[in-house]
Design a protein around this motif. Structure first.
Motif, short mmCIF file in Angstrom:
data_model
loop_
_atom_site.label_atom_id
_atom_site.label_comp_id
_atom_site.label_asym_id
_atom_site.label_seq_id
_atom_site.Cartn_x
_atom_site.Cartn_y
_atom_site.Cartn_z
N LEU A 84 0.82 -1.21 0.00
CA LEU A 84 0.00 0.00 0.00
C LEU A 84 0.86 1.26 0.00
CD1 LEU A 84 -2.78 1.34 0.21
CD2 LEU A 84 -2.62 1.10 2.70
N LEU A 85 1.91 1.26 0.81
CA LEU A 85 2.78 2.44 0.88
C LEU A 85 3.44 2.72 -0.46
CD1 LEU A 85 4.16 4.64 2.57
CD2 LEU A 85 5.91 2.97 3.18
N THR A 86 3.94 1.68 -1.11
CA THR A 86 4.60 1.86 -2.40
C THR A 86 3.62 2.37 -3.45
OG1 THR A 86 6.05 0.01 -1.84
CG2 THR A 86 6.06 0.74 -4.12
N ALA A 87 2.40 1.82 -3.44
CA ALA A 87 1.39 2.27 -4.41
C ALA A 87 1.01 3.72 -4.17
CB ALA A 87 0.15 1.36 -4.32
N LEU A 88 0.86 4.12 -2.90
CA LEU A 88 0.50 5.50 -2.60
C LEU A 88 1.62 6.47 -2.96
CD1 LEU A 88 -1.39 5.10 0.80
CD2 LEU A 88 -2.35 5.48 -1.47
N VAL A 89 2.86 6.06 -2.72
CA VAL A 89 4.00 6.91 -3.10
C VAL A 89 4.03 7.10 -4.62
CG1 VAL A 89 6.51 7.03 -3.21
CG2 VAL A 89 5.39 6.39 -1.08
N ALA A 90 3.81 6.01 -5.36
CA ALA A 90 3.79 6.11 -6.82
C ALA A 90 2.65 7.00 -7.28
CB ALA A 90 3.67 4.71 -7.43
N LEU A 91 1.49 6.87 -6.64
CA LEU A 91 0.35 7.72 -6.99
C LEU A 91 0.66 9.18 -6.71
CD1 LEU A 91 -2.59 8.12 -7.85
CD2 LEU A 91 -3.26 7.63 -5.48
N GLY A 103 -2.66 8.30 -12.80
CA GLY A 103 -2.84 7.79 -11.44
C GLY A 103 -3.09 6.30 -11.41
N LEU A 104 -3.94 5.81 -12.34
CA LEU A 104 -4.21 4.37 -12.39
C LEU A 104 -2.96 3.58 -12.77
CD1 LEU A 104 -7.73 4.34 -14.12
CD2 LEU A 104 -7.20 3.90 -11.72
N VAL A 105 -2.21 4.10 -13.73
CA VAL A 105 -0.96 3.43 -14.12
C VAL A 105 0.02 3.41 -12.95
CG1 VAL A 105 1.04 3.54 -15.65
CG2 VAL A 105 -1.24 3.94 -16.56
N THR A 150 -1.02 0.86 -10.35
CA THR A 150 -0.74 -0.51 -10.79
C THR A 150 0.75 -0.83 -10.68
OG1 THR A 150 -2.61 -0.39 -12.33
CG2 THR A 150 -0.97 -2.12 -12.71
N LEU A 151 1.58 0.07 -11.21
CA LEU A 151 3.02 -0.17 -11.15
C LEU A 151 3.53 -0.13 -9.71
CD1 LEU A 151 4.24 1.90 -14.23
CD2 LEU A 151 3.82 -0.55 -14.07
N GLY A 152 2.99 0.81 -8.91
CA GLY A 152 3.40 0.88 -7.51
C GLY A 152 3.00 -0.37 -6.74
N GLY A 153 1.79 -0.88 -7.01
CA GLY A 153 1.38 -2.12 -6.35
C GLY A 153 2.25 -3.29 -6.75
N ALA A 154 2.61 -3.35 -8.04
CA ALA A 154 3.49 -4.43 -8.50
C ALA A 154 4.87 -4.33 -7.84
CB ALA A 154 3.62 -4.38 -10.02
N LEU A 155 5.41 -3.10 -7.79
CA LEU A 155 6.71 -2.92 -7.14
C LEU A 155 6.62 -3.24 -5.65
CD1 LEU A 155 9.64 -1.98 -7.18
CD2 LEU A 155 8.84 0.37 -6.89
N GLY A 156 5.52 -2.83 -5.01
CA GLY A 156 5.35 -3.15 -3.60
C GLY A 156 5.28 -4.65 -3.35
#
Length: 381
Positions: free
Chosen positions: A18-25, A173-175, A178-184
């Motif tokens: 979640l943290l990685t996805a939010l940072v990417a967003l 934001g959606l991309v 997605t990428l942040g969730g994958a990296l997380g």
């Protein structure tokens, strides 16, 4: 299964995903805010034979055949984006050729049609329309002077776009999510791998599923050892103890199997340090151990397990990241009496263990009474 282990690892480290996805967003939205908008204007052109110059039917058919080969359409596309047309358009607009370097030009042939799309991207919504219109007009004039048998004209004239094509906050934001969730997820798996004890993933001799070998024998071998010990003990005493790690049971379905084994292995090592070499340690279940204590009565075994219990009730560190777990060991002990069989003494030890798990008594010794009783601390050993 590997996929199940991966899902458990991600679930245990959900905060990292979640943290990685939010940072990417957040980064994507920040870039969208500070980025300069880009607008796109599109013009469509149609290429057709010049009927005024084609008096003979054969000439018209030949012209149509040429159009079918698509070479003329492709040539017009190259002309549109050529340096000559850019120079002429800059002169017509009254700007320097370097000004048009800020714009991006693309062409695309419409499938199964003599239609060409020409797009111009730039920082100003009105300017991209003007540039597309001017370059299209210059290209039409240039091609008309070369290919007199064909005419090129606007099918759709460009117009000033209402919204920029980039940045697009929703799409970006959606991309980013997605990428942040994958990296997380990758980071979560890497963190879980780092927490796994060294060597836990290797194949250990005697285990078909590749688990790390414990200093404890499997349950079926333990039962055989118990039957052998009963048949050869003579007049000496013999006790059986069952150990259950209550705190570990809550994590069996969430921790990696290697981590569960590491904690179980730790308990077995503590037992081994307190026991004699002739005593046998076996696996009771996924979170428990079993012990055959040769030449030791039930109360004497309870005293040994008191020392083991003091060590096991301390927080146990089970990974390199400082993660700890609180264990609540329970002991059920049964002493062999009255020619009892192996299954009978195990049943008595199970009954004592169940009683130890239900109340405050962590060590219960089964005696030949209607119900199990706990160890009397004043009892003489």
């Amino acid at each position: 299964m590997e996929s199940t282990s991966y899902l458990k690892a991600i679930r245990r480290n959900w905060w990292l995903v979640l943290l990685t996805a939010l940072v990417a967003l957040g980064l994507a939205l920040a870039v969208s805010v500070i980025s300069q908008p880009r607008y796109r204007a599109t013009a469509r052109f149609i290429v057709s034979p010049n009927g005024a110059l084609l008096s003979e039917p054969n000439s018209l058919l030949n012209s149509l055949n040429t159009l079918d080969r698509r070479s003329l359409i492709a040539t017009f596309g190259e002309v549109l984006t050529s340096e000559r047309i850019r120079m002429q358009s800059a002169e017509a607009l009254g700007v320097s050729p370097a000004t048009l370097q800020k714009y991006r030009f693309t062409t695309a042939v419409v499938p199964e049609a003599n239609v060409l799309e020409f797009s111009v991207e730039g920082p100003n919504r009105r300017d991209v329309m003007v540039v597309a219109q001017t370059m299209g007009t210059e290209a039409i004039d240039y091609v008309g002077n070369i290919y007199t048998l064909y005419t090129v004209d606007f099918l759709d004239t460009p117009f000033a776009p209402e919204r920029p094509v980039s940045p697009n906050a929703l799409r970006d934001g959606l991309v980013a999510l997605t990428l942040g969730g994958a990296l997380g997820s990758v980071l979560a798996l890497a963190r879980e791998r780092r927490r796994t004890p060294p060597g836990a993933g290797g194949m250990a001799a005697g285990y078909a599923d590749g688990r790390e070998r414990l200093p404890a024998i499997p349950w079926n071998q333990f039962e055989s050892q118990l039957d052998r010990a009963i048949s050869t003990k003579g007049r000496s005493v013999l006790s059986v103890a069952l150990l259950r790690l209550d705190g570990l049971e809550d994590y069996v379905d969430t921790l990696p199997p290697q981590t569960v084994q590491k904690i179980q292995n730790l308990a077995a090592q503590m037992l081994r340090r307190e026991l004699l070499e002739k005593d046998v340690i076996g696996q009771f279940d996924r979170t428990g151990l079993s012990v055959i204590l040769n030449g030791m009565s039930g109360p004497a075994a309870a005293e040994i397990f008191k020392r083991v219990m003091q060590n096991l009730t301390r927080p146990v560190r089970y990974d390199g990241g400082g993660q700890t777990m609180q264990l609540y060991p329970r002991f059920g002990i049964a002493e062999h009496r009255d020619h009892a069989s192996g299954p009978e003494i195990i049943r008595q030890a199970r009954q004592a263990l169940d009683l130890a798990s239900r109340d405050e008594r962590r060590i219960v010794v089964y005696e030949s009474l209607p119900k199990p009783v706990s160890l009397d601390p004043n009892r003489q050993i």
